[in-house]
Write an enzyme that holds these catalytic residues in place. Structure first.
Site, mmCIF file in Angstrom:
data_model
loop_
_atom_site.group_PDB
_atom_site.id
_atom_site.type_symbol
_atom_site.label_atom_id
_atom_site.label_comp_id
_atom_site.label_asym_id
_atom_site.label_seq_id
_atom_site.Cartn_x
_atom_site.Cartn_y
_atom_site.Cartn_z
ATOM 1 N N GLU A 70 -3.071 -6.237 -28.469
ATOM 2 C CA GLU A 70 -3.569 -6.728 -29.748
ATOM 3 C C GLU A 70 -2.939 -5.971 -30.909
ATOM 4 O O GLU A 70 -2.388 -4.885 -30.726
ATOM 5 C CB GLU A 70 -5.092 -6.625 -29.823
ATOM 6 C CG GLU A 70 -5.648 -5.227 -29.794
ATOM 7 C CD GLU A 70 -7.168 -5.194 -29.772
ATOM 8 O OE1 GLU A 70 -7.779 -6.197 -29.337
ATOM 9 O OE2 GLU A 70 -7.745 -4.183 -30.193
ATOM 10 N N ARG A 115 -24.879 -1.670 -22.658
ATOM 11 C CA ARG A 115 -25.660 -0.499 -22.224
ATOM 12 C C ARG A 115 -26.097 0.273 -23.454
ATOM 13 O O ARG A 115 -25.759 -0.074 -24.583
ATOM 14 C CB ARG A 115 -24.786 0.408 -21.351
ATOM 15 C CG ARG A 115 -23.488 0.827 -22.043
ATOM 16 C CD ARG A 115 -22.698 1.843 -21.251
ATOM 17 N NE ARG A 115 -21.345 2.033 -21.749
ATOM 18 C CZ ARG A 115 -20.994 2.770 -22.784
ATOM 19 N NH1 ARG A 115 -21.929 3.401 -23.487
ATOM 20 N NH2 ARG A 115 -19.733 2.889 -23.150
#
Length: 621
Positions: free
Chosen positions: A200, A297
């Site tokens: 990217e 998480r």
């Protein structure tokens, strides 16, 4: 609400979960490896179960051993903490299949967000802005090379299944792409079992902004505002804060709304973090903030969100896992003040941040801060796990107050003989760009040498050590050493600091109290000043002396495992040529030739080596 909880983790997060679970009246069960038999989280829990040898792959990453421990202790729920198995969808499903409550998102949500390429496609479909890049299936080096050229350098290569900075490389030039790709794939395969990568665009003036989200099984999803985690070293977060400096109300509303859309796209349940990258050339603007990834998480930096909202995120996790609704609606959650967290690592900033291991003969944290840790004085820092040993958290009514409080706390963090980055943290907190709220992810890389170089003990630090070194039974002021008329008598005490002989000047009466407080340790004195800790000894000649390795002898700088051996016996190498890669504490270290010559090997691939072991010898012509 379930009545018992097994924590499938170690260290400070295990201790953190145990505290909240105990306050909620739950029976807590810890698990531990050989290395952690006497660890703090083991002693804090109501029960503890041994699950395997020291290496994480044989203990904290051993799915069956952990589930068996839960079944044997009749644990009704499992909290995975962060790291290890916390984002392992197969483990989450195995927990559920065993009839145990999983404190985390559904396995389907973990899978949807666990692969960066698939997650970005999903986010784009949900109307969440994503960074330009290549997410295709063709993983050939030629295709990735072609896509990097199309995107334009600099680019970022990232592990598809990665996180925490593992399997990530910034590439500035086309000439460096092949080597960076190889390193990313190798690191990704070792850390996640998946060598695939994506490419990217590397964002200039990048800031790392993330939004804490929470969902329940009743269709409710809220955000708890943003955190700024831009201060990083090698893609590992060092200092985090909430809220983000320079974030106006309109931009906050947009980025938090995007985070909610992201969470809804995967029917998210529990605690999660939507991570964004911001192009901060002109400050924070909603049209220059793009989705990077989602962490399914609890995050290491969750305490700063707790501090500004007054919400216990672990309690929310447990309540949501038990089927309860979120305790608060969005309009009931607000920001109060400013919070900052500094990660205290067992590492030596003066040796390129090499991890430091050993027994914590002295471990003293500032009482005025919130301290999250999984160690105490007398524990041992081993090479088997992450080198973070504590988190120092400060809160204040303003950003300036939070900085001042955190800086004062880091300055007093005193650890010996294990080295820490406390002094480095002080210097980062003093940095003008950080103080101004303009730090981006390149701050440490660009200011590296100035921030990394440990400071020398000041006259005040040496005086404090010298004062403590004086025998208590003697009258230090009967001698006239340094006597001058119309001036207080001065006594000069000579001490050893490592291999150097240094001098401390002690006056009577003291003109002022020394700022560093000395601590007796054996026959010496520990002094901490601005986060740097020194051990002063009486000036006497040691009975033994061990010399350094001779020229051309390449020694292991830390304990670790040889994962790549790039040369062969008898091979001729040039100065600076890579010889081998040593893996320790989840990081890779490349050792190079100090000069040209012929190779003599003293190690083999896969060998576990101790600090100081000779690995390769370069025999000059």
């Amino acid at each position: 609400m379930f009545k018992s909880l097994l924590i499938a983790n170690r260290g400070e997060i295990a201790c953190r979960v145990i505290r909240t679970a105990r306050r909620m009246g739950l029976r807590t069960i810890a698990v531990y490896s050989d290395a952690d038999a006497g660890a703090l989280h083991v002693t804090m829990a109501d029960e503890a179960v041994h699950i395997g040898p020291s290496p994480a792959i044989e203990s904290y990453l051993a799915n069956k051993s952990i589930i068996d421990a839960a079944l044997d202790t009749e644990a009704e729920a499992i909290h995975p903490g962060f790291g290890f198995l916390s984002e392992n969808a197969d483990f989450a499903q195995a927990v559920i299949d065993a009839g145990i409550v999983w404190v985390g998102p559904d396995p389907a949500s973990i899978r949807a967000m666990g692969l960066k390429d698939a997650a970005k496609k999903l986010m784009a479909e949900a109307g969440v802005p994503v960074t330009p890049g290549y997410l295709g299936e063709d993983q050939s080096a030629a295709r990735l090379y072609e896509e990097a050229s199309r995107i334009g350098y600099p680019v970022l290569i990232k592990a598809v299944a990665g996180g925490g900075g593992k399997g990530m490389r910034r590439v500035e030039r086309v000439e460096d792409f092949e080597a960076a790709l190889e390193g990313c794939r190798r690191e990704a395969a070792a850390a996640f079992g998946d060598p695939r990568v994506l490419v990217e665009k590397y964002v200039s003036r990048p800031r790392h902004i993330e939004v804490q989200v929470f969902g329940d099984r009743h269709g409710n999803i809220v955000h708890l505002f943003e955190r700024d985690c831009s201060v990083q070293r090698r893609h590992q977060k060092v200092i985090e804060e909430a809220p983000a400096p320079g974030m106006d109300a309109a931009t906050r509303a947009e980025i938090c709304a995007a985070a909610i859309r992201a969470a809804r796209a995967v029917d998210y349940v529990g605690a999660g973090t939507i991570e964004f990258i911001a192009d901060a050339r002109d400050g924070l603007r909603a049209d220059r903030i793009w989705f990077m990834e989602m962490n399914t998480r609890l995050q290491v930096e969750h305490p700063v969100t707790e501090e500004i909202t007054g919400i216990d995120l672990v309690e929310w996790q447990l309540r949501v896992a038990a089927g309860e609704k979120l305790p608060k609606a969005q309009d009931e959650i607000s920001i109060s003040g400013w919070a900052m967290e500094a990660r205290l690592y067992a590492e030596d900033s003066g040796r390129d941040f090499l991890p430091s291991t050993g027994r914590l003969e002295h471990f003293a944290m500032p009482a005025e801060l919130r301290i999250e840790t999984g160690v105490r004085e007398g524990d041992t820092v081993t090479p088997f796990y992450d080198p973070m040993i504590a988190k120092l958290v400060a809160h204040g009514p303003t950003r300036d107050v939070a900085i001042s409080r955190l800086r004062a706390g880091c300055a007093k963090a005193s650890v010996y003989p294990v080295r820490t980055n406390a002094g480095f943290l002080v210097r980062v907190l003093d940095n003008p760009l950080f103080r101004a709220g303009e730090a981006d992810t390149e701050l440490i890389a660009q200011a590296g040498p100035m921030l990394a170089k440990p400071s020398e003990p000041s006259d005040a630090a040496r005086a404090a050590a010298a004062t403590a070194m004086l025998p208590e039974a003697s009258d230090a002021w009967t001698a006239l050493t340094g006597f001058r008329l119309n001036a207080p008598p001065v006594r000069e005490i000579f001490m050893r600091l490592g291999d150097e002989v240094v001098k401390g000047s002690v006056q009577n009466p003291p003109t002022n109290s020394p700022s560093p407080a000395p601590v007796r340790q054996g026959d010496g004195v520990i002094v901490t000043e601005n986060g740097e800790t020194w051990f002063f000894r009486p000036n006497r000649i040691d009975a033994t002396h061990t010399g350094a390795a001779g020229d051309g002898a390449i020694a292991a700088p830390i304990p670790g495992r040889i994962i790549v051996l790039s040369v062969e016996e008898g091979q001729t190498v040039e100065r600076g040529q890579p010889l081998l890669v040593l893996e320790a504490m989840k990081m890779e270290y490349t050792l190079t030739a100090p000069f040209g010559g012929r190779v003599a090997l003293d190690t083999v691939p896969g060998a576990q080596v101790e600090e100081g072991a000779i690995l390769v010898r370069i025999q000059g012509d």
